[in-house]
Design a protein around this motif. Structure first.
Motif, mmCIF file in Angstrom:
data_model
loop_
_atom_site.group_PDB
_atom_site.id
_atom_site.type_symbol
_atom_site.label_atom_id
_atom_site.label_comp_id
_atom_site.label_asym_id
_atom_site.label_seq_id
_atom_site.Cartn_x
_atom_site.Cartn_y
_atom_site.Cartn_z
ATOM 1 N N LEU A 150 32.195 10.823 13.024
ATOM 2 C CA LEU A 150 30.838 10.808 12.419
ATOM 3 C C LEU A 150 30.258 9.746 13.678
ATOM 4 O O LEU A 150 30.789 8.986 14.462
ATOM 5 C CB LEU A 150 30.685 9.821 11.354
ATOM 6 N N GLN A 151 28.898 9.996 13.816
ATOM 7 C CA GLN A 151 28.210 9.004 14.741
ATOM 8 C C GLN A 151 28.138 7.562 14.496
ATOM 9 O O GLN A 151 28.098 7.286 13.202
ATOM 10 C CB GLN A 151 26.545 9.421 14.773
ATOM 11 N N PRO A 152 28.431 6.791 15.500
ATOM 12 C CA PRO A 152 28.550 5.538 15.302
ATOM 13 C C PRO A 152 27.485 4.869 14.275
ATOM 14 O O PRO A 152 27.751 3.973 13.433
ATOM 15 C CB PRO A 152 28.665 4.803 16.757
ATOM 16 N N ARG A 153 26.097 5.389 14.522
ATOM 17 C CA ARG A 153 25.114 4.756 13.626
ATOM 18 C C ARG A 153 25.409 5.187 12.297
ATOM 19 O O ARG A 153 25.049 4.362 11.180
ATOM 20 C CB ARG A 153 23.831 5.165 14.177
ATOM 21 N N VAL A 154 26.072 6.413 12.098
ATOM 22 C CA VAL A 154 26.137 6.940 10.359
ATOM 23 C C VAL A 154 27.329 5.961 10.119
ATOM 24 O O VAL A 154 27.240 5.594 8.864
ATOM 25 C CB VAL A 154 26.498 8.237 10.544
ATOM 26 N N GLU A 155 28.230 5.681 10.683
ATOM 27 C CA GLU A 155 29.432 4.907 10.315
ATOM 28 C C GLU A 155 28.932 3.456 9.999
ATOM 29 O O GLU A 155 29.479 2.941 9.117
ATOM 30 C CB GLU A 155 30.651 5.001 11.277
ATOM 31 N N ALA A 156 27.969 3.062 10.822
ATOM 32 C CA ALA A 156 27.526 1.761 10.471
ATOM 33 C C ALA A 156 26.789 1.603 9.242
ATOM 34 O O ALA A 156 26.887 0.596 8.523
ATOM 35 C CB ALA A 156 26.831 1.145 11.900
ATOM 36 N N GLY A 158 40.890 10.442 11.730
ATOM 37 C CA GLY A 158 40.521 10.796 12.942
ATOM 38 C C GLY A 158 41.012 10.138 13.881
ATOM 39 O O GLY A 158 42.227 9.752 13.970
ATOM 40 N N SER A 159 40.166 9.341 14.946
ATOM 41 C CA SER A 159 40.598 8.685 15.922
ATOM 42 C C SER A 159 41.116 7.306 15.544
ATOM 43 O O SER A 159 41.684 6.361 16.231
ATOM 44 C CB SER A 159 39.343 8.471 16.886
ATOM 45 N N GLY A 160 40.704 6.754 14.276
ATOM 46 C CA GLY A 160 40.812 5.474 13.892
ATOM 47 C C GLY A 160 39.755 4.525 14.011
ATOM 48 O O GLY A 160 39.967 3.363 13.455
ATOM 49 N N TYR A 161 38.710 4.898 14.398
ATOM 50 C CA TYR A 161 37.530 4.167 14.841
ATOM 51 C C TYR A 161 36.948 3.598 13.434
ATOM 52 O O TYR A 161 36.571 2.519 13.316
ATOM 53 C CB TYR A 161 36.336 4.965 15.368
ATOM 54 N N MET A 162 36.752 4.292 12.406
ATOM 55 C CA MET A 162 36.018 3.811 11.129
ATOM 56 C C MET A 162 37.344 2.862 10.475
ATOM 57 O O MET A 162 37.085 2.039 9.943
ATOM 58 C CB MET A 162 35.514 4.862 10.127
ATOM 59 N N ALA A 163 38.528 3.285 10.751
ATOM 60 C CA ALA A 163 39.561 2.488 10.153
ATOM 61 C C ALA A 163 39.484 0.909 10.706
ATOM 62 O O ALA A 163 39.545 -0.236 9.866
ATOM 63 C CB ALA A 163 40.868 3.003 10.064
ATOM 64 N N ALA A 164 39.121 0.909 12.106
ATOM 65 C CA ALA A 164 38.946 -0.122 12.719
ATOM 66 C C ALA A 164 37.864 -1.121 12.326
ATOM 67 O O ALA A 164 37.902 -2.229 12.265
ATOM 68 C CB ALA A 164 38.888 -0.168 14.197
ATOM 69 N N LEU A 165 36.646 -0.470 12.014
ATOM 70 C CA LEU A 165 35.575 -1.236 11.451
ATOM 71 C C LEU A 165 35.819 -1.749 10.299
ATOM 72 O O LEU A 165 35.418 -2.818 9.808
ATOM 73 C CB LEU A 165 34.455 -0.222 11.601
ATOM 74 N N ILE A 183 36.575 3.023 -1.438
ATOM 75 C CA ILE A 183 37.379 4.334 -1.084
ATOM 76 C C ILE A 183 35.891 4.854 -0.074
ATOM 77 O O ILE A 183 34.955 5.133 -0.592
ATOM 78 C CB ILE A 183 37.614 5.359 -2.167
ATOM 79 N N VAL A 184 36.512 5.312 1.043
ATOM 80 C CA VAL A 184 35.462 6.119 1.812
ATOM 81 C C VAL A 184 35.951 7.217 2.351
ATOM 82 O O VAL A 184 37.179 7.419 2.963
ATOM 83 C CB VAL A 184 35.015 5.249 2.943
ATOM 84 N N LEU A 185 35.107 8.457 2.168
ATOM 85 C CA LEU A 185 35.594 9.792 2.896
ATOM 86 C C LEU A 185 34.990 9.913 4.141
ATOM 87 O O LEU A 185 33.511 9.985 4.242
ATOM 88 C CB LEU A 185 35.117 10.840 1.770
ATOM 89 N N SER A 186 35.602 10.030 5.128
ATOM 90 C CA SER A 186 35.269 9.938 6.556
ATOM 91 C C SER A 186 34.846 11.591 6.941
ATOM 92 O O SER A 186 35.440 12.078 7.737
ATOM 93 C CB SER A 186 35.968 9.305 7.585
ATOM 94 N N GLY A 187 34.042 12.233 6.263
ATOM 95 C CA GLY A 187 33.704 13.521 6.405
ATOM 96 C C GLY A 187 32.796 14.083 5.178
ATOM 97 O O GLY A 187 32.774 13.063 4.273
ATOM 98 N N SER A 188 32.600 15.380 4.902
ATOM 99 C CA SER A 188 31.919 15.811 3.814
ATOM 100 C C SER A 188 32.617 16.390 2.907
ATOM 101 O O SER A 188 33.661 17.075 3.135
ATOM 102 C CB SER A 188 30.442 16.512 4.596
ATOM 103 N N VAL A 189 32.018 16.353 1.630
ATOM 104 C CA VAL A 189 32.412 17.411 0.632
ATOM 105 C C VAL A 189 31.436 17.937 0.123
ATOM 106 O O VAL A 189 30.176 17.515 -0.001
ATOM 107 C CB VAL A 189 33.235 16.497 -0.364
ATOM 108 N N ALA A 190 31.581 19.000 -0.546
ATOM 109 C CA ALA A 190 30.549 19.905 -1.530
ATOM 110 C C ALA A 190 29.899 19.192 -2.565
ATOM 111 O O ALA A 190 28.855 19.303 -2.812
ATOM 112 C CB ALA A 190 31.254 21.106 -1.743
#
Length: 189
Positions: A21-27, A47-54, A107-114
């Motif tokens: 996700l774009q960093p601004r979306v994650e923020a 993913g890369s672990g970026y959101m987990a780090a935040l 709980i956060v889903l780091s991607g989309s669902v229908a």
């Protein structure tokens, strides 16, 4: 706009459909989830672990699931290199595998669902997993997901109060799909 994953072969990751996700979306997701220092968090799609780090920076403990073994390894390495010790990345399918660590405050889903999890029928076996995610929320817990299909998706926040779930969808965005979550059936006559 999706960003390729950091580390490893970014072009290969994008070719396989992996992106972050774009960093601004994650923020914005972090802001809306209102993660507290006492929160236990589940992330699906490390993913890369970026959101987990935040998330780890704000929460007491983070469990992050990643279906792709190479990405799970990369996320673990990135978190280790950043000195983050309160986040655990596991290779698992967040849509299908049992999650033994609950309950969670976030709980956060780091991607989309229908579809938003509580909008799904509870009768089908595929739909039981998202409702199982809601069951993993503590009273007062929040589930954040990007819901819908292109060209319009909305960040959707579901808050648990007792046995009730209240859902709001405050803003639009676009994100790549998380695999194995149910898709609505196509239109038929």
């Amino acid at each position: 706009i999706e960003m390729p994953l950091l580390g490893g072969d970014a072009e290969e990751a994008v070719r396989q459909g992996h992106s972050m996700l774009q960093p601004r979306v994650e923020a914005r997701i972090l802001q809306d989830l209102q993660v507290k220092p006492t929160d236990r968090v589940l992330e699906i799609g490390a993913g890369s672990g970026y959101m987990a780090a935040l998330l780890a920076h704000r929460a007491e403990r983070v469990v992050s699931l990643e279906i792709n073994a190479e990405l799970a390894d990369m996320a673990r390495e990135n978190l280790r290199d950043a000195g983050i010790q309160n986040a655990d990345v596991r290779q698992a399918d967040g849509a299908r595998d049992a999650i033994p660590d609950g309950p969670f405050d976030v709980i956060v889903l780091s991607g989309s669902v229908a579809e938003v999890p509580d909008a799904l029928s509870l009768s089908g076996s595929v739909a039981e997993v998202p409702s199982a995610l809601l069951a993993l929320l503590r009273d007062g817990g929040r589930l954040g997901a990007i819901v819908g299909g292109e060209p319009v998706m909305r960040f959707t926040l579901t808050r648990r109060t007792g046995d009730r779930f209240e859902t709001t969808a405050p803003w639009d965005t676009i994100a790549p799909r998380l695999v194995h979550f149910p898709e609505p059936s196509g239109f038929t006559f």
